[in-house]
Design a protein around this motif. Sequence first.
Motif, PDB file in Angstrom:
ATOM      1  N   HIS A 247       0.839  -1.209   0.000  1.00 25.94           N
ATOM      2  CA  HIS A 247       0.000   0.000   0.000  1.00 25.94           C
ATOM      3  C   HIS A 247       0.869   1.252   0.000  1.00 25.94           C
ATOM      4  O   HIS A 247       0.579   2.219  -0.719  1.00 25.94           O
ATOM      5  CB  HIS A 247      -0.908  -0.021   1.229  1.00 25.94           C
ATOM      6  CG  HIS A 247      -1.720   1.228   1.376  1.00 25.94           C
ATOM      7  ND1 HIS A 247      -2.810   1.512   0.569  1.00 25.94           N
ATOM      8  CD2 HIS A 247      -1.596   2.282   2.239  1.00 25.94           C
ATOM      9  CE1 HIS A 247      -3.313   2.684   0.924  1.00 25.94           C
ATOM     10  NE2 HIS A 247      -2.603   3.175   1.927  1.00 25.94           N
ATOM     11  N   LYS A 248       1.940   1.238   0.786  1.00 19.78           N
ATOM     12  CA  LYS A 248       2.829   2.391   0.884  1.00 19.78           C
ATOM     13  C   LYS A 248       3.448   2.726  -0.480  1.00 19.78           C
ATOM     14  O   LYS A 248       3.529   3.888  -0.878  1.00 19.78           O
ATOM     15  CB  LYS A 248       3.934   2.086   1.893  1.00 19.78           C
ATOM     16  CG  LYS A 248       4.718   3.286   2.373  1.00 19.78           C
ATOM     17  CD  LYS A 248       3.921   4.076   3.378  1.00 19.78           C
ATOM     18  CE  LYS A 248       4.751   5.173   3.997  1.00 19.78           C
ATOM     19  NZ  LYS A 248       3.925   6.043   4.868  1.00 19.78           N
ATOM     20  N   LEU A 249       3.861   1.705  -1.192  1.00 19.31           N
ATOM     21  CA  LEU A 249       4.503   1.919  -2.489  1.00 19.31           C
ATOM     22  C   LEU A 249       3.487   2.292  -3.565  1.00 19.31           C
ATOM     23  O   LEU A 249       3.739   3.172  -4.393  1.00 19.31           O
ATOM     24  CB  LEU A 249       5.271   0.662  -2.898  1.00 19.31           C
ATOM     25  CG  LEU A 249       6.500   0.329  -2.039  1.00 19.31           C
ATOM     26  CD1 LEU A 249       7.052  -1.053  -2.393  1.00 19.31           C
ATOM     27  CD2 LEU A 249       7.595   1.376  -2.215  1.00 19.31           C
ATOM     28  N   GLU A 250       2.349   1.624  -3.567  1.00 20.07           N
ATOM     29  CA  GLU A 250       1.352   1.881  -4.609  1.00 20.07           C
ATOM     30  C   GLU A 250       0.786   3.293  -4.521  1.00 20.07           C
ATOM     31  O   GLU A 250       0.514   3.916  -5.558  1.00 20.07           O
ATOM     32  CB  GLU A 250       0.225   0.859  -4.500  1.00 20.07           C
ATOM     33  CG  GLU A 250       0.615  -0.516  -5.009  1.00 20.07           C
ATOM     34  CD  GLU A 250      -0.525  -1.519  -4.897  1.00 20.07           C
ATOM     35  OE1 GLU A 250      -0.463  -2.561  -5.572  1.00 20.07           O
ATOM     36  OE2 GLU A 250      -1.483  -1.260  -4.125  1.00 20.07           O
ATOM     37  N   THR A 251       0.631   3.818  -3.325  1.00 19.29           N
ATOM     38  CA  THR A 251       0.067   5.171  -3.190  1.00 19.29           C
ATOM     39  C   THR A 251       1.013   6.252  -3.699  1.00 19.29           C
ATOM     40  O   THR A 251       0.592   7.391  -3.931  1.00 19.29           O
ATOM     41  CB  THR A 251      -0.274   5.468  -1.715  1.00 19.29           C
ATOM     42  OG1 THR A 251       0.880   5.249  -0.904  1.00 19.29           O
ATOM     43  CG2 THR A 251      -1.413   4.575  -1.246  1.00 19.29           C
ATOM     44  N   THR A 252       2.287   5.920  -3.882  1.00 20.71           N
ATOM     45  CA  THR A 252       3.255   6.876  -4.440  1.00 20.71           C
ATOM     46  C   THR A 252       3.684   6.465  -5.845  1.00 20.71           C
ATOM     47  O   THR A 252       4.696   6.928  -6.347  1.00 20.71           O
ATOM     48  CB  THR A 252       4.486   6.984  -3.527  1.00 20.71           C
ATOM     49  OG1 THR A 252       5.011   5.676  -3.287  1.00 20.71           O
ATOM     50  CG2 THR A 252       4.129   7.631  -2.210  1.00 20.71           C
ATOM     51  N   HIS A 253       2.896   5.565  -6.451  1.00 20.57           N
ATOM     52  CA  HIS A 253       3.123   5.136  -7.837  1.00 20.57           C
ATOM     53  C   HIS A 253       4.498   4.462  -8.013  1.00 20.57           C
ATOM     54  O   HIS A 253       5.160   4.649  -9.037  1.00 20.57           O
ATOM     55  CB  HIS A 253       2.988   6.311  -8.808  1.00 20.57           C
ATOM     56  CG  HIS A 253       1.698   7.060  -8.656  1.00 20.57           C
ATOM     57  ND1 HIS A 253       0.474   6.536  -9.033  1.00 20.57           N
ATOM     58  CD2 HIS A 253       1.443   8.291  -8.123  1.00 20.57           C
ATOM     59  CE1 HIS A 253      -0.480   7.409  -8.756  1.00 20.57           C
ATOM     60  NE2 HIS A 253       0.072   8.488  -8.206  1.00 20.57           N
ATOM     61  N   CYS A 254       4.892   3.699  -7.017  1.00 24.44           N
ATOM     62  CA  CYS A 254       6.138   2.936  -7.117  1.00 24.44           C
ATOM     63  C   CYS A 254       5.845   1.513  -7.562  1.00 24.44           C
ATOM     64  O   CYS A 254       4.834   0.921  -7.176  1.00 24.44           O
ATOM     65  CB  CYS A 254       6.861   2.902  -5.765  1.00 24.44           C
ATOM     66  SG  CYS A 254       7.574   4.485  -5.266  1.00 24.44           S
ATOM     67  N   THR A 255       6.748   0.972  -8.362  1.00 21.24           N
ATOM     68  CA  THR A 255       6.599  -0.405  -8.836  1.00 21.24           C
ATOM     69  C   THR A 255       7.405  -1.392  -7.997  1.00 21.24           C
ATOM     70  O   THR A 255       7.285  -2.603  -8.182  1.00 21.24           O
ATOM     71  CB  THR A 255       7.056  -0.517 -10.299  1.00 21.24           C
ATOM     72  OG1 THR A 255       8.431  -0.098 -10.396  1.00 21.24           O
ATOM     73  CG2 THR A 255       6.206   0.357 -11.202  1.00 21.24           C
ATOM     74  N   GLY A 256       8.241  -0.875  -7.108  1.00 21.79           N
ATOM     75  CA  GLY A 256       9.043  -1.734  -6.254  1.00 21.79           C
ATOM     76  C   GLY A 256       9.804  -0.889  -5.251  1.00 21.79           C
ATOM     77  O   GLY A 256       9.672   0.336  -5.220  1.00 21.79           O
ATOM     78  N   GLY A 257      10.579  -1.578  -4.443  1.00 21.05           N
ATOM     79  CA  GLY A 257      11.356  -0.845  -3.460  1.00 21.05           C
ATOM     80  C   GLY A 257      12.133  -1.772  -2.553  1.00 21.05           C
ATOM     81  O   GLY A 257      12.194  -2.984  -2.772  1.00 21.05           O
ATOM     82  N   ARG A 258      12.714  -1.181  -1.528  1.00 19.08           N
ATOM     83  CA  ARG A 258      13.496  -1.955  -0.547  1.00 19.08           C
ATOM     84  C   ARG A 258      13.299  -1.359   0.837  1.00 19.08           C
ATOM     85  O   ARG A 258      13.386  -0.143   1.019  1.00 19.08           O
ATOM     86  CB  ARG A 258      14.969  -1.961  -0.916  1.00 19.08           C
ATOM     87  CG  ARG A 258      15.873  -2.436   0.222  1.00 19.08           C
ATOM     88  CD  ARG A 258      17.321  -2.566  -0.204  1.00 19.08           C
ATOM     89  NE  ARG A 258      17.568  -3.811  -0.890  1.00 19.08           N
ATOM     90  CZ  ARG A 258      18.766  -4.418  -0.930  1.00 19.08           C
ATOM     91  NH1 ARG A 258      19.807  -3.871  -0.316  1.00 19.08           N
ATOM     92  NH2 ARG A 258      18.918  -5.539  -1.576  1.00 19.08           N
ATOM     93  N   LEU A 259      13.067  -2.245   1.795  1.00 19.14           N
ATOM     94  CA  LEU A 259      13.004  -1.861   3.199  1.00 19.14           C
ATOM     95  C   LEU A 259      14.212  -2.453   3.912  1.00 19.14           C
ATOM     96  O   LEU A 259      14.460  -3.657   3.801  1.00 19.14           O
ATOM     97  CB  LEU A 259      11.717  -2.369   3.853  1.00 19.14           C
ATOM     98  CG  LEU A 259      11.602  -2.100   5.363  1.00 19.14           C
ATOM     99  CD1 LEU A 259      11.427  -0.616   5.633  1.00 19.14           C
ATOM    100  CD2 LEU A 259      10.461  -2.897   5.973  1.00 19.14           C
ATOM    101  N   GLU A 260      14.967  -1.609   4.611  1.00 17.43           N
ATOM    102  CA  GLU A 260      16.099  -2.070   5.402  1.00 17.43           C
ATOM    103  C   GLU A 260      15.844  -1.708   6.857  1.00 17.43           C
ATOM    104  O   GLU A 260      15.530  -0.564   7.169  1.00 17.43           O
ATOM    105  CB  GLU A 260      17.408  -1.433   4.914  1.00 17.43           C
ATOM    106  CG  GLU A 260      17.781  -1.835   3.497  1.00 17.43           C
ATOM    107  CD  GLU A 260      19.153  -1.336   3.079  1.00 17.43           C
ATOM    108  OE1 GLU A 260      19.947  -0.978   3.984  1.00 17.43           O
ATOM    109  OE2 GLU A 260      19.429  -1.287   1.873  1.00 17.43           O
ATOM    110  N   CYS A 261      15.999  -2.694   7.724  1.00 17.32           N
ATOM    111  CA  CYS A 261      15.778  -2.505   9.158  1.00 17.32           C
ATOM    112  C   CYS A 261      17.011  -2.986   9.901  1.00 17.32           C
ATOM    113  O   CYS A 261      17.497  -4.101   9.656  1.00 17.32           O
ATOM    114  CB  CYS A 261      14.572  -3.307   9.640  1.00 17.32           C
ATOM    115  SG  CYS A 261      13.144  -3.232   8.569  1.00 17.32           S
ATOM    116  N   ARG A 262      17.479  -2.176  10.822  1.00 18.72           N
ATOM    117  CA  ARG A 262      18.596  -2.557  11.695  1.00 18.72           C
ATOM    118  C   ARG A 262      18.112  -2.536  13.135  1.00 18.72           C
ATOM    119  O   ARG A 262      17.638  -1.517  13.619  1.00 18.72           O
ATOM    120  CB  ARG A 262      19.784  -1.609  11.536  1.00 18.72           C
ATOM    121  CG  ARG A 262      20.663  -1.947  10.338  1.00 18.72           C
ATOM    122  CD  ARG A 262      21.863  -1.024  10.270  1.00 18.72           C
ATOM    123  NE  ARG A 262      22.802  -1.485   9.264  1.00 18.72           N
ATOM    124  CZ  ARG A 262      23.879  -2.204   9.514  1.00 18.72           C
ATOM    125  NH1 ARG A 262      24.158  -2.545  10.772  1.00 18.72           N
ATOM    126  NH2 ARG A 262      24.683  -2.601   8.561  1.00 18.72           N
TER     127      ARG A 262
END
Length: 231
Positions: free
Chosen positions: A16-31
């Motif tokens: 949902h986070k990516l689609e609402t900004t018209h993104c087709t993909g992405g990466r989440l990094e958590c430390r």
Amino acid sequence: MQDHSPLKALNEYLQHKLETTHCTGGRLECRMTGALLLTLSGQRQDGKSMLFWDLERPLKKLIDNYLNSTDPDAAVLIIDIDLSDNKFEYHHISRRELAAREHQEAIEKKKEEERRLQDMVERIRRQDTPYGRELAEKVADALQHGPLFFSHRDYCGMGLEVGTSGEYLYGEVFDGGMINVVQHFPDRADFVDWLAAQSNASMAMLDAKETWYWNNQVITRQRLEDFIRKS
């Protein structure tokens, strides 16, 4: 039966986070080292990338729920997302693995620094042509009009000046003033003899125990020539 698993909940949030900004993909990094550090980036349809700064508390809770149910010992979680294929690839790095990686990176960084220093030393040692009497005479004259110092905060390297009694001084400069006289020349002739015999190699402080001093704001032929031109 509807899937309410922590994995699905996290995937749906990121989608949902990516689609609402018209993104087709992405990466989440958590430390998870001390405080939870989150970085979410997206790839837009127009090819531009973006970073998300509004990472709300619900996302952190979803990550906690997922890790608590799958890998409580994880130190790093990376999720690569491709919405065109509905793919969510999860990568976990344990605390032990992260510590091993950081240790190896520190070793490689130290080796690289040692190589860089060795290359610098070899390059400078080849610059062993003496400055010569002509240049030394001109520097001695120019010093009568003012010191050869860098002037800024803290350590300013090495400098030259004529003291209040007419002696020539070579020493460490701090906050734009000489604080430690390394060599003292009672008259002009002694100073000229000494400087004429020096070179970039001999003035590079390569004999200092702390490598931080090596070639750090030292006297060089270029500095001397620039000093003469400006005097």
